[in-house]
Design an enzyme around this catalytic site. Structure first.
Site, PDB file in Angstrom:
ATOM      1  N   CYS A 148       0.838  -1.209   0.000  1.00 20.12           N
ATOM      2  CA  CYS A 148       0.000   0.000   0.000  1.00 20.12           C
ATOM      3  C   CYS A 148       0.868   1.252   0.000  1.00 20.12           C
ATOM      4  O   CYS A 148       1.578   1.528   0.976  1.00 20.12           O
ATOM      5  CB  CYS A 148      -0.926  -0.066   1.215  1.00 20.12           C
ATOM      6  SG  CYS A 148      -1.509   1.503   1.818  1.00 20.12           S
TER       7      CYS A 148
ATOM      8  N   CYS B 225       0.113   4.007   2.702  1.00 21.89           N
ATOM      9  CA  CYS B 225       0.522   3.606   4.058  1.00 21.89           C
ATOM     10  C   CYS B 225       1.941   4.080   4.348  1.00 21.89           C
ATOM     11  O   CYS B 225       2.270   4.438   5.477  1.00 21.89           O
ATOM     12  CB  CYS B 225       0.486   2.087   4.206  1.00 21.89           C
ATOM     13  SG  CYS B 225      -1.145   1.381   3.998  1.00 21.89           S
TER      14      CYS B 225
END
Lengths: 598, 170
Positions: free
Chosen positions: B93, B96
């Site tokens: 991700c 993130c």
């Protein structure tokens, strides 16, 4: 009104079958509180019951009429236990109180943990389980990836997402961008000479995307209330499986019905060095290093696609072919796709099979020596490569899931599972979908469709079956090949050459003209049945964006498109797909099919 | 108390600096791990502050941690005396990777009044599923085992500060 009577007879037969094949059947309406009460009663008794929601199915009111005819009861719930009509809510509760229900259920009445257990969390298994859960069933899915001999493993979602369609097409796209970069200069784009590709960047980007998909599938199962186990499932009894986690923890689960959706894994050659030193498509998409000079063994679509995109990245690629390209596909098209790959810089070694793989040097990549033998003579050849990719076919994962314990018949020759037209195996409560089916398409959308429709037939009284005819598909070779319907060979076999009219044409995509490449390589062909109004029974397209082009023609063929209808369709200019609206030259005429101008 | 506050304020500043300068962070950690040598080489202000800084450093290490398993989560998040920010993240991700350091910074600013637990959703899928994580990054604010607040996606530093302040009741 005879048709109605006919329909009623069919409905009656369906209802009877439904009643006969389930211990407890409740004809219900999703909003009806009494129906809910009855269902709760059986839940308390821990007896699996099958409910048919008459307000959610097509023709629900006709079903209700037929039920009235059969039982004299028009209202819901209408409960059957062990093929015997019990009645509505009050009568069922009374039957429970006075023991009649228990008597009907019999001493051997079985209560299962789940209504449905699906083995395999690929496209088909997930679609089937989610649909069944959406219909209110208690469903479990088990998925477990056995790592490759080199230790590659991946997450939930099956072949397509992890080691098939998705990474394959993203890497194919990577390769096409290379061609686009070369074309770009011809269109006036100026950039420094050195254009390099970073394998690691591509691999991470692809793997990250797959990671997000894996997670999405997991969340979807939670949101649909499907129980998910990351465990290896095998039958121990016809209605019971053993689930083993990665850490070796074992659990047992039972279900009324099962769906097998375990898919396939790449086949190895069974020669010295294959599992130790070679990779398969299962490893390629997760390879931490650029494979370098690569030998691809096999001529399956996996082989041609992988060889194609590796060459497109600028790697030295050789493909070793035992006999023909793309077995089962139209051979005229397969050879044209192969010929294009040769012009694209891929070397083919034909009529040779490898007999030994040796490691010369370990590394990332290392160096391997491949010894191969001619299929026709005693000639032996040797070659040195950084990577050897085996793509000689795939085997169904049906050998180690205890199917013998459940009595499911598996074709001993290929490990495939024969099913009837409702995806049912020889064991009535066990079904199978996806790549493990005998004689069916090995395509994700087919498995999804089959899984979804199966769930609706099992739990919602639907009668719609998966249609395996006129399935469009595309092979992502450097020049893509899209097809729908029959190959020329198959059409001749089925209808006879004299009853077919085959129209074909070469074409040159406008975007290829300025870079001046691949002239007279792209090719279109349709096979029409003269006995049936020149209906199109085979569609073949070799050119850019084959998937996008073929999808729409797939719809047309589903609607029964004829040659005349294609002719009366207005093309979109300038496109590749418009070629199908102006096909005039028949193959038997031998006429010139080279394209010139607008 | 005043000196403690002062030390904390200086600590917050030095954390900020160390985030910007990896080299400074390295020298900071080396000075705390081998204090005797750092004492002799450090400039005057640094040697004056180093004992308390190393103390705070070790507590800071406990304040932001990777969750190891379900038991660890129960012990350090659910049973935590401090309010805890749980950062559900994934390797794959991109956002993130941006949010994580920002969040750590926002937590560090609170000088030990809030802890931060990092949960890799692929390593601890059951936890993420149990806590209803659908997309990453998802940040859950917990106090006394209860979920107090939650957000999904990226937030800027000011938004994170106010999110954290709300959690600790400021």
């Amino acid at each position: 009104m005879p048709p109605v009577e006919n329909d009623n007879a069919q409905i009656k037969a369906r209802l009877q079958e439904f009643i006969d094949s389930n211990l407890v059947v409740i004809f219900s309406k999703s909003y009806c509180p009494y129906c809910k009460k009855v269902k709760e009663l059986f839940k308390e008794l821990n007896v699996a019951c099958e409910a048919m929601e008459l307000d959610l199915i097509e023709n629900g009111s006709s079903y209700q009429d037929v039920l009235m005819e059969m039982t004299g009861q028009k209202t819901v719930p209408n409960v059957f236990v062990n093929k015997t009509h019990v009645g509505g809510c009050d009568k069922t509760i009374q039957a429970h109180k006075d023991g009649y229900l228990q008597q009907l259920l019999g001493a051997e009445s079985t209560a299962y943990d789940y209504d449905l257990i699906v083995i395999g969390g690929g496209s088909g298994g997930l679609a089937c389980s989610k649909e069944a859960a959406a219909l209110g069933k208690k469903v479990m899915v088990l998925d477990y990836v056995v790592p490759t001999p080199l230790g590659t493993s991946w997450g939930l979602g099956g072949t397509c997402v992890n080691v098939g369609c998705i990474p394959k097409k993203l890497m194919h796209q990577t390769a096409m961008l290379h061609t686009a970069l070369e074309d770009a200069r011809k269109f006036g784009w100026e950039f420094s000479e050195a254009v390099n590709h970073n394998w690691e960047t591509m691999k991470s980007a692809v793997n990250n995307y797959i990671g997000s998909l894996n997670w999405g599938y997991r969340v979807a199962l939670r949101d649909k209330n499907v129980t998910y186990m990351n465990s290896y499932a095998e039958f121990v009894e016809p209605h019971k499986i053993k689930a083993t986690t990665k850490r070796g923890k074992e659990m047992f689960h039972t279900a009324a019905k099962f769906v097998l959706a375990t898919g396939e894994r790449p086949r190895y050659l069974g020669i010295p060095g294959d599992k130790e030193y070679c990779i398969t498509s299962d490893d390629l998409f997760y390879l931490s290093y650029c494979p370098g000079k690569t030998l691809v063994i096999g001529a399956s679509y996996v082989a041609l696609e992988c060889g194609g995109f590796l060459a497109g990245l600028g790697l030295d690629v050789t493909i070793m072919v035992r006999s023909i390209l793309l077995r089962g596909f139209d051979q005229d098209m397969a050879n044209r796709a192969g010929d294009h790959m040769e012009t694209y810089g891929i070397k083919f070694i034909r009529k040779f099979v490898p007999i030994k793989i040796e490691q010369l040097e370990a590394g990332t990549p290392g160096r391997l020596k491949v010894t191969a033998k001619s299929t026709e003579t005693d000639e032996i050849i040797e070659g040195e490569y950084n990577t050897v990719l085996i793509a000689v076919g795939r085997d169904a994962c049906t050998g180690n899931i205890g199917l013998d314990k459940a009595g499911v018949f598996v074709n001993p020759k290929n490990g495939k599972i024969p099913v009837n037209d409702e995806e049912q195996t020889n064991i009535p409560h066990i079904y199978a979908i996806g790549d493990i089916l005998e004689g069916k398409w090995e395509l994700t959308p087919v498995a999804i469709q089959a899984g979804r429709l199966l769930a609706r037939r099992l739990f919602a009284g639907s009668s719609e079956k998966c249609d395996y005819v006129n399935v469009p598909t595309t092979v992502f070779t450097p020049l893509e090949y899209g097809s729908c319907g029959l190959s020329e060979e198959k059409a001749i076999e089925l209808y006879g050459e004299e009853n077919l009219e085959i129209f074909h044409s070469l074409f040159w995509p406008l975007e290829y003209t300025i870079p001046n490449r691949d002239n007279n390589r792209c090719y279109a062909k349709i096979i029409c049945n003269k006995l049936d109004n020149e209906r199109v029974i085979g569609f073949h397209y070799l050119g850019p964006n084959a998937g996008e082009v073929t999808q729409g023609f797939g719809v047309a063929m589903k609607c029964g498109a004829t040659k005349q209808q294609l002719d009366s369709t207005i093309g979109i200019h300038p496109t590749c797909a418009e070629i199908f609206t102006t096909m005039e030259v028949t193959k038997r005429s031998g006429g010139d099919i080279k394209q010139t101008g607008c | 108390m005043a000196t403690r506050l002062l030390v904390r304020r200086i600590w917050a500043v030095s954390v900020k600096d160390s985030r910007r300068l990896p080299a400074a962070a390295a020298s900071l950690s080396s000075s705390s791990s081998s204090r005797s040598s750092s004492l002799s080489t450090s400039v005057h202000t640094r040697s004056f502050l180093s004992p308390s800084r190393s103390l705070l450093l070790s507590s800071h290490r406990c304040i932001s941690f990777n969750v190891q398993d379900n038991d660890d989560f129960t012990e350090r998040v659910i049973n935590s005396d401090l309010p805890v920010l749980v950062d559900f993240h994934a390797q794959w991700c991109g956002p993130c990777k941006i949010l994580g350091p920002r969040l750590e910074k926002a937590v560090a600013k609170q000088k030990g009044r809030v802890a931060m637990a990092k949960v890799d959703i692929d390593d601890h899928t059951d936890l993420a599923i149990e806590y209803g994580v659908s997309a990453v990054p998802t940040v859950i604010a917990m106090r006394g085992g209860d979920i107090i607040d939650k957000f999904v996606g990226i937030k800027d530093e000011d938004q994170l500060d106010s999110f954290v302040n709300k959690l600790i009741g400021q």
